[in-house]
Motif scaffolding. Structure first.
Motif, PDB file in Angstrom:
ATOM      1  N   ASP A 428       0.858  -1.181   0.000  1.00 22.57           N
ATOM      2  CA  ASP A 428       0.000   0.000   0.000  1.00 22.57           C
ATOM      3  C   ASP A 428       0.897   1.234   0.000  1.00 22.57           C
ATOM      4  O   ASP A 428       1.957   1.253   0.658  1.00 22.57           O
ATOM      5  N   LEU A 429       0.490   2.258  -0.757  1.00 22.43           N
ATOM      6  CA  LEU A 429       1.203   3.527  -0.741  1.00 22.43           C
ATOM      7  C   LEU A 429       0.804   4.347   0.472  1.00 22.43           C
ATOM      8  O   LEU A 429      -0.381   4.399   0.832  1.00 22.43           O
ATOM      9  N   SER A 430       1.752   5.011   1.092  1.00 23.03           N
ATOM     10  CA  SER A 430       1.474   5.919   2.200  1.00 23.03           C
ATOM     11  C   SER A 430       1.438   7.351   1.678  1.00 23.03           C
ATOM     12  O   SER A 430       2.236   7.723   0.808  1.00 23.03           O
ATOM     13  N   GLY A 431       0.531   8.114   2.207  1.00 20.69           N
ATOM     14  CA  GLY A 431       0.425   9.508   1.806  1.00 20.69           C
ATOM     15  C   GLY A 431      -0.299   9.741   0.508  1.00 20.69           C
ATOM     16  O   GLY A 431      -0.389  10.879   0.050  1.00 20.69           O
ATOM     17  N   PHE A 432      -0.843   8.684  -0.073  1.00 17.90           N
ATOM     18  CA  PHE A 432      -1.426   8.817  -1.410  1.00 17.90           C
ATOM     19  C   PHE A 432      -2.738   9.594  -1.388  1.00 17.90           C
ATOM     20  O   PHE A 432      -3.002  10.388  -2.287  1.00 17.90           O
ATOM     21  N   THR A 433      -3.570   9.365  -0.370  1.00 19.07           N
ATOM     22  CA  THR A 433      -4.879  10.023  -0.339  1.00 19.07           C
ATOM     23  C   THR A 433      -4.732  11.538  -0.251  1.00 19.07           C
ATOM     24  O   THR A 433      -5.347  12.291  -1.007  1.00 19.07           O
ATOM     25  N   ALA A 434      -3.888  11.997   0.678  1.00 21.37           N
ATOM     26  CA  ALA A 434      -3.684  13.442   0.813  1.00 21.37           C
ATOM     27  C   ALA A 434      -3.046  14.016  -0.440  1.00 21.37           C
ATOM     28  O   ALA A 434      -3.394  15.105  -0.905  1.00 21.37           O
ATOM     29  N   PHE A 435      -2.110  13.252  -1.021  1.00 24.10           N
ATOM     30  CA  PHE A 435      -1.429  13.708  -2.235  1.00 24.10           C
ATOM     31  C   PHE A 435      -2.386  13.801  -3.417  1.00 24.10           C
ATOM     32  O   PHE A 435      -2.309  14.717  -4.237  1.00 24.10           O
ATOM     33  N   SER A 436      -3.336  12.837  -3.506  1.00 26.01           N
ATOM     34  CA  SER A 436      -4.235  12.784  -4.658  1.00 26.01           C
ATOM     35  C   SER A 436      -5.190  13.976  -4.692  1.00 26.01           C
ATOM     36  O   SER A 436      -5.735  14.284  -5.746  1.00 26.01           O
ATOM     37  N   GLU A 437      -5.407  14.632  -3.572  1.00 26.96           N
ATOM     38  CA  GLU A 437      -6.300  15.784  -3.549  1.00 26.96           C
ATOM     39  C   GLU A 437      -5.683  17.005  -4.232  1.00 26.96           C
ATOM     40  O   GLU A 437      -6.389  17.936  -4.580  1.00 26.96           O
ATOM     41  N   LYS A 438      -4.355  16.984  -4.427  1.00 27.33           N
ATOM     42  CA  LYS A 438      -3.681  18.183  -4.919  1.00 27.33           C
ATOM     43  C   LYS A 438      -3.022  17.975  -6.275  1.00 27.33           C
ATOM     44  O   LYS A 438      -2.368  18.879  -6.782  1.00 27.33           O
ATOM     45  N   ILE A 439      -3.176  16.810  -6.862  1.00 22.08           N
ATOM     46  CA  ILE A 439      -2.510  16.508  -8.121  1.00 22.08           C
ATOM     47  C   ILE A 439      -3.535  16.445  -9.243  1.00 22.08           C
ATOM     48  O   ILE A 439      -4.714  16.140  -9.018  1.00 22.08           O
ATOM     49  N   ASP A 440      -3.103  16.740 -10.459  1.00 19.68           N
ATOM     50  CA  ASP A 440      -3.975  16.661 -11.623  1.00 19.68           C
ATOM     51  C   ASP A 440      -4.479  15.229 -11.805  1.00 19.68           C
ATOM     52  O   ASP A 440      -3.697  14.275 -11.682  1.00 19.68           O
TER      53      ASP A 440
END
Length: 621
Positions: A428-440
């Protein structure tokens, strides 16, 4: 005349054999034909009677745990009750104790409104059994070993119904039993309890059907309610339970409606394949049955329909053979084909208008006699018979090639759940959910596609089976189609390769992206229960304590500033002798969330990799 008599006996034998539980391959064929007929009928708008409040991924990700804590569930129920629904049905098994305050809060909340709670029937084997010595209409009920009931503190404030559904040979639920029994009592199903409470009508059990007040509910011969799906998931009105925590729940979605609370968590296990959706939440299957009961719009497959099936299985083959014998030429063949096409059209018309006539049994009763009779005419008739036989072969097309292909394979492969040892790897990737909110979104898709391809390559290289991608993670299984002596060793090699490849991939990303991402891997070995879902598209799933431990090991890795956590059970089974390029630290005796026992855990780190300080900045999705 002799051919007609033999054909009639064949049709009667096929129907009787299937009705008595033999010829199971016809169930698979019927399930496939039923899916096709449902798709031809198309998506329908369901009666607007039921609202599903889904405990979905949004709720779990924000709350951080699953199952939902009892105090949070109490808040969900309390908010719904305040909006005055007809009845609140909780499709969750409340059979275990949790925190005392949470249990007490939920018990008090259940007393504030009309409630129905789910119970489960536990059967002694994978198949439901019926006592052959029992008498009366209830003798045909599925007999359970015992009932798994809600805690008394909860059951005292609500009605209770059994929530089991009946899956066909394809794994798709085609009916829902309305009544269950043990050796000493009979329990109502969950949908039947909900419908009776919502309609406020008394329930009467007649010899071959049910009565809700003065309305008859036609059921199959074992008091099962056939169901047909309105469409894909969320066709029945569905709202996320997160709207309750956000304070955005629409009162109109609840007031004076039947509200069903249930799980729709990806990877939660309570999913079924249906004609419109390869994975439909179990709560929507149950809600479909509730809608049928309340609206009276279910499909009919009762005693009268079964009689029509029996007559068709006998008379249709006789008619076809009679036409071929009467006109031993192209007109006779064309007449038989026209009759078969007319039967197919009538069967489809009946299904789309609420009557479920069996198709597979009729095909099995009709096709072989027609083919055999045509073959005999070919043998004795010369050129005219040759022409006739060529035409008659077209009738063989009514027997689906998928049946022949299925019989050529091992029919027992995962047709029932199989218990065996296997190795399980989670990543599982860590930090992906928060990161996905700010990426295209397009860049996010490219990132996920590359990550999934990397996982797929690592799994294929080690002969592992990816049972599913769970968004920004995956589960890889080693042990299917059969257990092998090196399953654990291949799983260990795959986990280490994943560690190295994902670490290198993240390091190669631009710092603005790679600096915000991490990963965690858990691997374990032990007994699992493997099963198969789906028909034309197979879905392999594994459940059990081994799967749960492997999943929770990712949390253990993150808590200990590591990226790869392995159990001593896996290392022992893999006969691990050390890795010159890796560092193994441990052991750590620890508990994993949701499990009472202690697990011995080791952590693997790449000796040649840079410092893993990024692991300390773990961001849990």
């Amino acid at each position: 005349m002799a051919a007609l008599v033999l054909t009639g006996l064949w049709g009667a034998g096929i129907y009787a054999g299937h009705a008595n539980g033999h010829l199971r391959f016809l169930d698979r064929l019927e399930a496939t034909l039923t899916d096709w007929r449902t798709q031809v009928r198309g998506v329908q708008v369901p009666p607007d009677l039921v609202t599903i409040v889904a405990i979905d991924d949004t709720v779990v990700k924000r709350g951080g745990s699953y199952p939902l804590p009892r105090a949070d569930l109490a808040r969900v129920v309390d908010t719904i009750v305040q909006f005055k629904p007809k009845v609140v049905a909780i499709d969750l098994l409340l059979v275990d104790r949790s925190a005392a305050i949470g249990d007490a809060t939920l018990a008090n909340t259940l007393a504030t409104g009309p409630m129905v709670l789910a119970a489960a029937a536990i059967f002694p084997s994978a198949s439901e059994t019926v006592e052959p010595s029992s008498n009366g209409p209830l003798a045909v009920l599925p007999q359970a070993e015992r009932f798994l009931l809600p805690l008394p503190a909860f059951a005292d404030h609500a009605d209770v119904g059994v929530v089991n559904v009946a899956t066909g040979q394809s794994g798709s639920p085609l009916s829902v039993p309305m009544l269950f029994r043990t050796a000493d009592k009979v329990e109502l199903s969950f949908p039947l309890r909900v419908a009776s409470r919502a309609l406020d009508k008394p329930l009467t059990i007649a010899p071959d059907h049910l009565m809700l007040g003065d309305r008859a509910v036609p059921t199959d011969t074992d008091f099962a309610l056939p169901i047909t799906y309105y469409g894909p998931r969320r066709t029945i009105r569905t709202v996320s339970a997160q709207s309750i925590f956000d304070g955005t729940l629409n009162r109109a979605a609840i007031e004076n409606r039947i509200v069903v609370i249930g799980a729709a968590v990806a990877g939660g296990g309570d999913f079924y394949p249906t004609p419109f959706d390869s994975l439909m939440p179990g709560v929507e299957v149950v809600s479909t049955a509730i809608t049928h009961l309340v609206a009276g719009d279910g499909i009919v497959r009762d005693r009268k329909v079964r009689i029509a099936d029996a007559l068709t299985a006998i008379l249709l083959p006789m008619l076809l053979v009679g036409l071929l014998a009467w006109r031993r030429s192209a007109p006779g063949l064309m007449a038989a084909a026209a009759v078969m096409i007319a039967w197919g059209g009538l069967n489809l018309f009946a299904f789309t208008h609420g009557v479920w006539l069996n198709a597979a049994t009729t095909l099995a009763a009709a096709v072989p006699p027609v083919v055999v009779f045509a073959g005999m005419q070919l043998w004795v008739g010369g050129r005219r018979t040759q022409y006739f036989a060529d035409k008659s072969r077209s009738l063989a097309q009514f027997q689906a090639p998928a049946v022949q292909e299925w019989l050529a394979r091992d029919p027992d492969f995962l047709s029932r759940p199989v218990r065996q040892d296997a190795a399980v790897v989670f990543i599982d990737l860590s930090g992906f959910t928060a990161f996905s909110e700010k990426i295209d979104p397009d860049q996010l898709q490219d990132l996920l596609r590359t990550f999934h391809a990397l996982i797929d390559k690592a799994a294929v290289d080690c002969d592992g089976l990816i049972t599913g991608f769970l968004g920004d993670g995956a589960m890889i299984l080693f042990g299917l189609p059969r257990a092998m002596p090196d399953d654990a060793a291949r799983a260990l090699r795959c986990a280490i390769n994943l560690h190295r490849r994902v670490e290198s991939w993240i390091a190669a990303l631009p710092p603005a992206i790679g600096g915000r991402l991490g990963f965690k891997i858990g691997a374990h070995f032990g007994p699992i229960v493997a099963s198969r879902l789906g028909e034309s598209h197979q879905h392999i799933t594994a459940t059990g304590d081994t799967v749960n431990v492997a999943s929770r090991l990712m949390e253990v890795a993150a808590q200990n500033e590591a990226r790869l956590a392995l159990t001593d059970t896996l290392l022992d089974a893999a006969d691990f002798q050390g890795d010159p390029d890796g560092i193994l630290t441990g052991p750590l005796l620890t508990q994993v969330r949701g499990r009472s026992g202690v697990v011995t855990v080791w952590f693997w780190r790449d000796r040649n990799a840079p410092s893993q300080t990024a692991a300390r900045a773990e961001m849990i999705d």
